[in-house]
Design a protein around this motif. Structure first.
Motif, PDB file in Angstrom:
ATOM      1  N   ARG A 297       0.827  -1.212   0.000  1.00 23.19           N
ATOM      2  CA  ARG A 297       0.000   0.000   0.000  1.00 23.19           C
ATOM      3  C   ARG A 297       0.862   1.264   0.000  1.00 23.19           C
ATOM      4  N   MET A 298       1.977   1.229   0.701  1.00 22.07           N
ATOM      5  CA  MET A 298       2.839   2.412   0.785  1.00 22.07           C
ATOM      6  C   MET A 298       3.794   2.524  -0.388  1.00 22.07           C
ATOM      7  N   MET A 299       4.229   1.391  -0.950  1.00 25.85           N
ATOM      8  CA  MET A 299       5.312   1.474  -1.934  1.00 25.85           C
ATOM      9  C   MET A 299       4.842   1.566  -3.383  1.00 25.85           C
ATOM     10  N   ILE A 300       3.607   1.137  -3.686  1.00 28.72           N
ATOM     11  CA  ILE A 300       3.160   1.131  -5.075  1.00 28.72           C
ATOM     12  C   ILE A 300       3.249   2.507  -5.736  1.00 28.72           C
ATOM     13  N   PRO A 301       2.862   3.611  -5.066  1.00 25.85           N
ATOM     14  CA  PRO A 301       3.014   4.924  -5.723  1.00 25.85           C
ATOM     15  C   PRO A 301       4.441   5.225  -6.163  1.00 25.85           C
ATOM     16  N   PHE A 302       5.421   4.733  -5.414  1.00 30.25           N
ATOM     17  CA  PHE A 302       6.816   5.002  -5.768  1.00 30.25           C
ATOM     18  C   PHE A 302       7.267   4.137  -6.944  1.00 30.25           C
ATOM     19  N   PHE A 303       6.626   2.986  -7.143  1.00 29.64           N
ATOM     20  CA  PHE A 303       6.920   2.175  -8.317  1.00 29.64           C
ATOM     21  C   PHE A 303       6.539   2.923  -9.596  1.00 29.64           C
ATOM     22  N   GLU A 304       5.543   3.788  -9.501  1.00 32.56           N
ATOM     23  CA  GLU A 304       5.048   4.490 -10.680  1.00 32.56           C
ATOM     24  C   GLU A 304       5.656   5.871 -10.857  1.00 32.56           C
ATOM     25  N   ASP A 305       6.488   6.314  -9.918  1.00 31.86           N
ATOM     26  CA  ASP A 305       7.108   7.643  -9.990  1.00 31.86           C
ATOM     27  C   ASP A 305       8.403   7.561 -10.801  1.00 31.86           C
ATOM     28  N   MET A 306       8.302   7.932 -12.055  1.00 36.44           N
ATOM     29  CA  MET A 306       9.450   7.832 -12.954  1.00 36.44           C
ATOM     30  C   MET A 306      10.520   8.892 -12.681  1.00 36.44           C
ATOM     31  N   SER A 307      10.212   9.884 -11.844  1.00 38.10           N
ATOM     32  CA  SER A 307      11.182  10.948 -11.566  1.00 38.10           C
ATOM     33  C   SER A 307      12.228  10.523 -10.548  1.00 38.10           C
ATOM     34  N   LEU A 308      11.993   9.399  -9.860  1.00 36.73           N
ATOM     35  CA  LEU A 308      12.925   8.942  -8.834  1.00 36.73           C
ATOM     36  C   LEU A 308      14.128   8.244  -9.462  1.00 36.73           C
ATOM     37  N   SER A 309      15.305   8.539  -8.954  1.00 40.54           N
ATOM     38  CA  SER A 309      16.488   7.783  -9.361  1.00 40.54           C
ATOM     39  C   SER A 309      16.468   6.431  -8.656  1.00 40.54           C
ATOM     40  N   GLU A 310      17.303   5.494  -9.107  1.00 40.28           N
ATOM     41  CA  GLU A 310      17.372   4.180  -8.468  1.00 40.28           C
ATOM     42  C   GLU A 310      17.798   4.302  -7.009  1.00 40.28           C
ATOM     43  N   GLU A 311      18.724   5.241  -6.733  1.00 40.07           N
ATOM     44  CA  GLU A 311      19.194   5.440  -5.369  1.00 40.07           C
ATOM     45  C   GLU A 311      18.069   5.956  -4.477  1.00 40.07           C
ATOM     46  N   GLU A 312      17.305   6.920  -4.995  1.00 38.98           N
ATOM     47  CA  GLU A 312      16.188   7.458  -4.219  1.00 38.98           C
ATOM     48  C   GLU A 312      15.121   6.389  -3.982  1.00 38.98           C
ATOM     49  N   PHE A 313      14.817   5.627  -5.035  1.00 38.64           N
ATOM     50  CA  PHE A 313      13.823   4.575  -4.931  1.00 38.64           C
ATOM     51  C   PHE A 313      14.250   3.538  -3.886  1.00 38.64           C
ATOM     52  N   SER A 314      15.509   3.115  -3.943  1.00 36.96           N
ATOM     53  CA  SER A 314      16.010   2.114  -2.996  1.00 36.96           C
ATOM     54  C   SER A 314      15.953   2.623  -1.561  1.00 36.96           C
ATOM     55  N   SER A 315      16.300   3.891  -1.371  1.00 37.83           N
ATOM     56  CA  SER A 315      16.279   4.472  -0.030  1.00 37.83           C
ATOM     57  C   SER A 315      14.863   4.472   0.538  1.00 37.83           C
ATOM     58  N   ILE A 316      13.893   4.831  -0.297  1.00 32.19           N
ATOM     59  CA  ILE A 316      12.496   4.855   0.143  1.00 32.19           C
ATOM     60  C   ILE A 316      12.016   3.446   0.492  1.00 32.19           C
ATOM     61  N   ILE A 317      12.319   2.502  -0.381  1.00 32.01           N
ATOM     62  CA  ILE A 317      11.871   1.118  -0.155  1.00 32.01           C
ATOM     63  C   ILE A 317      12.482   0.555   1.127  1.00 32.01           C
ATOM     64  N   GLN A 318      13.764   0.839   1.373  1.00 28.43           N
ATOM     65  CA  GLN A 318      14.408   0.335   2.583  1.00 28.43           C
ATOM     66  C   GLN A 318      13.790   0.936   3.842  1.00 28.43           C
ATOM     67  N   LYS A 319      13.434   2.223   3.775  1.00 28.87           N
ATOM     68  CA  LYS A 319      12.791   2.858   4.933  1.00 28.87           C
ATOM     69  C   LYS A 319      11.418   2.255   5.193  1.00 28.87           C
ATOM     70  N   LEU A 320      10.685   1.952   4.130  1.00 28.36           N
ATOM     71  CA  LEU A 320       9.356   1.375   4.286  1.00 28.36           C
ATOM     72  C   LEU A 320       9.409  -0.027   4.875  1.00 28.36           C
ATOM     73  N   HIS A 321      10.552  -0.706   4.718  1.00 29.98           N
ATOM     74  CA  HIS A 321      10.667  -2.098   5.179  1.00 29.98           C
ATOM     75  C   HIS A 321      11.698  -2.257   6.297  1.00 29.98           C
ATOM     76  N   LYS A 322      12.013  -1.176   6.972  1.00 33.71           N
ATOM     77  CA  LYS A 322      13.052  -1.262   8.007  1.00 33.71           C
ATOM     78  C   LYS A 322      12.649  -2.170   9.164  1.00 33.71           C
ATOM     79  N   ASN A 323      11.328  -2.328   9.371  1.00 36.46           N
ATOM     80  CA  ASN A 323      10.858  -3.202  10.450  1.00 36.46           C
ATOM     81  C   ASN A 323      10.419  -4.569   9.947  1.00 36.46           C
TER      82      ASN A 323
END
Length: 474
Positions: free
Chosen positions: A420-446
Motif C-alpha cells: 500500500r505504501m510502496m506502489i506509488p513510488f513504483f510508478e514515480d518515474m522521476s525517482l532515481s534508483e538510489e532514491e527509490f532504494s532508499s524509500i523502499i528500505q525505509k518502508l521495510h526497516k521493520n
C-alpha cells in the motif's frame, strides 16, 4: 564465499523438544522428539567476503530477542486432558476446503473445536478443490499416526467414525458466523452433540475467533507446528530439495502469486499487457463468484490499496532495492505462472539464478504429483521454510503460515512487502534508483522477521504471530 553457520542453538533445540511432551499420565514410553515432531529448517548461512553493506543487511538474520517456543499449558488444561483424551461417545467430523494452507488452518481449528466440545475428532475430510481438482485425502498429505500421537493428550483422534455412530442421513452444519468464541461453540452445538453423539461441520474457514484463551492458542501452535507433519514421501522429497538449495549457500524463497486463478480472484491487472488482461477479464466474467473482495473497486484502486499481487517486475525491483545481490539464488514457490516464461522474464533478467521445484527435481520425482497441487504446495512450503530470506508477493495463507513457522523455529528473516505504501513510488518515474532504494528500505526497516507480538492487534492469527502465547523470552 559463503560458509554455513552453526546449527540451531542447544537452547532452541531444548525448547522445541520439551514442548512436545504430552501431559496425561498414560502416554506411550516412546515420546516424540524434536526430529520426529516439529518441522525444523536447515540452519541459516553465515556470510563473509566481498559483500556490500546493503547485501550484508539483506542476508542478516534477526536476533529473535531471546524468544523461544514454550507451550506451558495450565494445570487445569492438563487435568481435563485425562478425561477429554478418553472420549468415546461424542464425535466431531469436519470437512475442510481450499488449498493446502487453507486446509491446515481449518484442521487446526477443528482440533480446537473438538477440545472445546470435549469430543473425539475423526481425521478431517478434505473436500475436492473446485479450482485445482485435487482429490488428495488427509493421509496423502499428512502423517496420520503422527497427528494422532502428538495430540493424544489433548484430543482423542480416530481414523474413522465407529459403526455405532453411522446413520443413513446426518445434517451438516455450515452456517457458522465469523469470529465465534468457545462459548458460542458450546452454546450452539454442545446439546446437539450430547444428544446425538455426532456433529458434522463444514465451512470453518476463518470462523473461529483469532483471540482464544491462552491454552487454546497454545493448542493451535501445537497442532500447526508439531502435529501437522507432512506424510513421509512428501517430507522426504521436500527435505531433499531443500538440501539441494541449501548446500549451494544462502537463498531467497519467494511465494510468487501470479497464477491465472489468482489474477481472476483478485480482480487485478497482470502487468503483461492487454492480450493477457483480456483473457483474465473474460474468465472473470464467466466466473463472477471467483472475485473475492472489494467488488466496487477499479483495477487501479485495487493496486493502490495494496490488494494486488506483485508481478515479477515489481518483485525484482523490490529485491534489488532491499539489497539482494544480483547473483542471489532465488527459489520461486507457487503454481505455474500465467504467461509462463514471459511472466517471469523481468525477474530472471535481474536475478538469473532462479530455481523452481521442477528444476530441482531429478528424474521422475514429481511425476506422481502432477495432479496434486496440495502436495506440490507442501514441497514449496518445505523448501521455503529453510530459506535464509522468505518473501510472499501477495498476502495469503501460505505467507502467514511460513511467517509464523519461521518465527517459531528461530525467527528467520521474513519480508512482508508494504504494498500500500510502496506502489506509488513504483510508478514515480522521476525517482532515481538510489532514491527509490532508499524509500523502499525505509518502508521495510521493520520487516526483518524480528519478534512481533500478536497482542498489538487481537485480530491477528497466532499461527502467524506466535508471540507471546506460544513463545517466551525468559
Amino acid at each position: 564465499m559463503i560458509s554455513p553457520s552453526s546449527p540451531l542453538s542447544p537452547f532452541l533445540l531444548a525448547s522445541l523438544s520439551s514442548i512436545v511432551k504430552d501431559y496425561s499420565n498414560n502416554l506411550l514410553d516412546d515420546e516424540p522428539t524434536l526430529s520426529t515432531s516439529a518441522m525444523v529448517p536447515l540452519p541459516p548461512h553465515g556470510f563473509y567476503g566481498n559483500l556490500s553493506e546493503e547485501e550484508r543487511e539483506f542476508w542478516q538474520q534477526p536476533d529473535g530477542e531471546g524468544y523461544h517456543p514454550c507451550l506451558d499449558f495450565s494445570l487445569e488444561y492438563r487435568k481435563s486432558s485425562v478425561r477429554i483424551s478418553k472420549q468415546r461417545r461424542k464425535f466431531l467430523v469436519v470437512v475442510v476446503s481450499g488449498g493446502l494452507n487453507q486446509q491446515r488452518n481449518q484442521i487446526v481449528d477443528a482440533v480446537v473445536i473438538a477440545r472445546v466440545l470435549e469430543a473425539a475428532l475423526v481425521v478431517p475430510v478434505l473436500q475436492v478443490n473446485r479450482i485445482w481438482g485435487d482429490e488428495s485425502e488427509f493421509s496423502d498429505i499428512f502423517d496420520v499416526e503422527h497427528f494422532k500421537k502428538i495430540l493424544q493428550a489433548d484430543v482423542r483422534i480416530v481414523t474413522s467414525l465407529p459403526s455405532t455412530h453411522l446413520v443413513a442421513k446426518q445434517s451438516v452444519e455450515n452456517q457458522i458466523p465469523l469470529h465465534v468464541s468457545p462459548t458460542w461453540i458450546r452454546t450452539r452445538f454442545l446439546q446437539q452433540l450430547n444428544e446425538e453423539g455426532l456433529l458434522i461441520l463444514k465451512g470453518l474457514d476463518s470462523k473461529l475467533s483469532k483471540s482464544l484463551p491462552p491454552d487454546l492458542q497454545k493448542l493451535r501452535c501445537k497442532v500447526a507446528f508439531h502435529a501437522l507433519r507432512f506424510s513421509t514421501p512428501i517430507r522426504e522429497l521436500g527435505n531433499q530439495m531443500a538440501r539441494r538449495m541449501w548446500i549451494e549457500g544462502p537463498y531467497v524463497a519467494i511465494h510468487l502469486r501470479i497464477e491465472k486463478d489468482v489474477w481472476i480472484r483478485t480482480g487485478c491487472l497482470t502487468g503483461l499487457g492487454p492480450k493477457y488482461d483480456d483473457i483474465i477479464a473474460r474468465d472473470r466474467e464467466s466466473h463472477p463468484d471467483f472475485l473475492t473482495d472489494k467488488l466496487n473497486m477499479s483495477n487501479a484502486a485495487r493496486r493502490l490499496a495494496g490488494l494486488c499481487p506483485l508481478n515479477a517486475l515489481e518483485v525484482a525491483r523490490l529485491l534489488k532495492a532491499l539489497g539482494a545481490p544480483s547473483n542471489a539464488r532465488i527459489y520461486v514457490a507457487g503454481g505455474d505462472p500465467f504467461g509462463s516464461v514471459f511472466a517471469l522474464q523481468p525477474l530472471v533478467e535481474e536475478f538469473p539464478n532462479i530455481v523452481t521445484k521442477q528444476m530441482l527435481s531429478r528424474g521422475d520425482e514429481l511425476s506422481p504429483y502432477t495432479n496434486r497441487p496440495s502436495v506440490l504446495a507442501a514441497i514449496d512450503y518445505t523448501v521455503s521454510l529453510s530459506s535464509d530470506v522468505f518473501m510472499p508477493s501477495h498476502g495469503g495463507n501460505m505467507g502467514r503460515a511460513l511467517q509464523g513457522h519461521r518465527a517459531y523455529v528461530g525467527h528467520r528473516k521474513h519480508v512482508k512487502p508494504n504494498k500500500r505504501m510502496m506502489i506509488p513510488f513504483f510508478e514515480d518515474m522521476s525517482l532515481s534508483e538510489e532514491e527509490f532504494s532508499s524509500i523502499i528500505q525505509k518502508l521495510h526497516k521493520n520487516s526483518k522477521g524480528q519478534p512481533e507480538q500478536r497482542t498489538k492487534r487481537i485480530d491477528r492469527d497466532v499461527l502467524a504471530y506466535p508471540v507471546p502465547e506460544c513463545m517466551c523470552n525468559h
